[in-house]
Write an enzyme that holds these catalytic residues in place. Structure first.
Site, short mmCIF file in Angstrom:
data_model
loop_
_atom_site.label_atom_id
_atom_site.label_comp_id
_atom_site.label_asym_id
_atom_site.label_seq_id
_atom_site.Cartn_x
_atom_site.Cartn_y
_atom_site.Cartn_z
CG ASP A 1 -1.78 -1.24 1.33
OD1 ASP A 1 -2.37 -1.65 0.33
OD2 ASP A 1 -1.80 -1.84 2.43
N GLY B 1 1.03 1.79 -7.47
CA GLY B 1 0.20 1.96 -8.67
C GLY B 1 0.44 3.30 -9.33
CG HIS C 1 -2.32 -1.53 -8.70
ND1 HIS C 1 -2.06 -2.87 -8.68
CD2 HIS C 1 -2.65 -1.24 -9.98
CE1 HIS C 1 -2.21 -3.38 -9.89
NE2 HIS C 1 -2.58 -2.41 -10.70
CB THR D 1 -7.12 -1.17 -3.14
OG1 THR D 1 -6.33 -0.01 -2.86
CG2 THR D 1 -7.73 -1.02 -4.52
#
Length: 421
Positions: free
Chosen positions: A12, A16, A40, A295
């Site tokens: 995390d 991304g 992501h 996510t």
């Protein structure tokens, strides 16, 4: 050029966004491990894309590869592809035929095992661990198998009895192993994706021979690695940079750059030790300001001060050539900011974390305190635009990690990024 990008903490970290920023320069983006337990998020303009299996470079019409070190839930991948196609996106995706498939019985066994644990490890219950167990045991269903009904039938005839017996012993319903509706759905997806099968190792190596740019995208983070992470509170795959070579079938001499993504504070989802965890209003503030909810699961992430002790180990584990620092903007408004520079354990000062998870859980962080800043930095375009205290914080992290910081993220959007000279 071959570049590997991995997370330097507990996942995390904002990989991304960083992959999305780099992807424009690359020809191929390849995912090398993990499954849909990792997510992501990429934000472009007013649109937010949440991806779990499709590599982040999809936004640039790049060649995307899923390597054989990934464990793949076909339904999750198919739903992602349908969503992306519905947005009018072209998805040039290749999947290695040796990629392990997460079967419905893996998900069932995962849920049953976690339910039976006296001490939870925080699994996402998506069958990731059981799919990797079958890979090691050589009892896996592979991507190639779900493109052909006869191949899948033969594979299940071999492995189904043991799975049915195991699920029955765990108190579950063994019929999930040969559920015809589920298998039919898998085969339909397999047939639809049959033309996407490719030898990932061959494709990447040929691309490198032609001087093309390849980016290997990791999931999770260094301290969720099945060997080097905080056992037993880890994922079931190898998350460090070295596994990109092993899983994608690329020799280590071909690696040019290794980029580590590190958050300006630290977070963790699920169980396991995190020495700098803040169980107070500051931790709550970081969670809300940073949107620290998973996510994949939506679970709230535990938040803490930046941990340079773990950071130093992440540098060793991955061999980072540069770092990307994310979410610096989340710290705006804090009067004082702390950085963990060492641990104290049984009266001894440690500058490197102990190998024992039990000992790590007993470590007390030794902090340096720095002045915070109140000015908004979300619109900063250049390093000189940052307040002096923010620059001092960045430079201290760089000094402690002993690796150059190449980019600083000051917000979720692509343009909210400062590139260092």
């Amino acid at each position: 050029m071959f570049t590997i990008i991995t997370g330097a903490q507990f996942g995390d970290e904002g990989k991304g966004k960083i992959v999305d920023l780099l992807a424009e320069k690359y020809d191929i983006i390849a995912r090398f491990q993990g499954g849909d337990n990792a997510g992501h998020t990429v934000k472009v303009g007013d649109k937010t894309y949440k991806l779990h299996l499709v590599p982040s470079g999809v936004l640039f019409d790049k060649r995307l590869l899923i390597g054989p070190g990934v464990v793949l839930n076909p339904k999750v991948l198919w739903e992602e592809l349908q969503t992306l196609w519905g947005m009018g996106m072209k998805v040039d995706l290749g999947i290695d035929p040796k990629t392990s498939i997460i079967m419905p019985y893996h998900i069932e066994m995962d849920a049953l095992r976690e339910k039976a644990r006296t001490a939870k490890i925080g699994t996402t219950r998506r069958g990731i661990g059981y799919a990797y167990i079958d890979k090691i045991a050589r009892e896996e269903v592979q991507m190639a198998d779900i493109t052909d009904p006869e191949m899948l039938k033969r594979k299940l005839e071999e492995i189904a009895p043991a799975k049915e017996s195991a699920i029955k012993e765990m108190g579950g319903d063994p019929s999930v192993v040969r559920d015809e509706a589920q298998l039919r759905a898998y085969l339909e997806i397999g047939r639809a994706l049959k033309n996407n099968l490719t030898d990932v190792s061959l494709e990447i190596n040929r691309a490198l021979d032609e001087d093309k740019m390849v980016l290997a995208e990791g999931a999770q983070g260094a301290f969720l690695d099945v060997i080097h992470g905080t056992q037993k509170f880890v994922t079931s795959s190898f998350t460090t940079a070295g596994s990109a070579c092993a899983n994608l079938g690329v020799g280590p001499v071909r690696v040019d750059n290794v980029v580590g993504v590190v958050k300006a504070y630290i977070t963790r989802v699920g169980e396991g030790p995190m020495p700098t965890e803040l169980k107070d209003e500051i931790g709550d503030r970081l969670r809300e300001a940073g949107g620290e909810y998973g996510t994949t699961t939506g679970r709230p992430r535990r938040c803490g001060w930046f941990d340079a002790v773990l950071g130093r180990k992440a540098v060793y584990l991955n061999g980072y050539t540069e770092l990307a620092l994310t979410k610096l903007d989340v710290l705006t408004g804090l009067r004082r900011i702390k950085i963990c520079v060492a641990y104290e354990l049984d009266g001894e000062i440690l500058e490197y974390p102990p190998e024992s998870t039990y000992e790590l859980a007993r470590c007390v962080p030794v902090y340096e305190e720095m002045e915070g800043w109140s000015e908004s930095i979300s619109e900063a375009l250049d390093y000189s635009d940052l307040p002096q205290n923010a620059r001092a914080y960045v430079e201290r992290i760089q000094e402690l990690m002993d690796v150059d910081i190449a980019a600083i993220s000051v917000g979720p959007a692509r343009e909210q990024t400062i590139y260092m000279e």
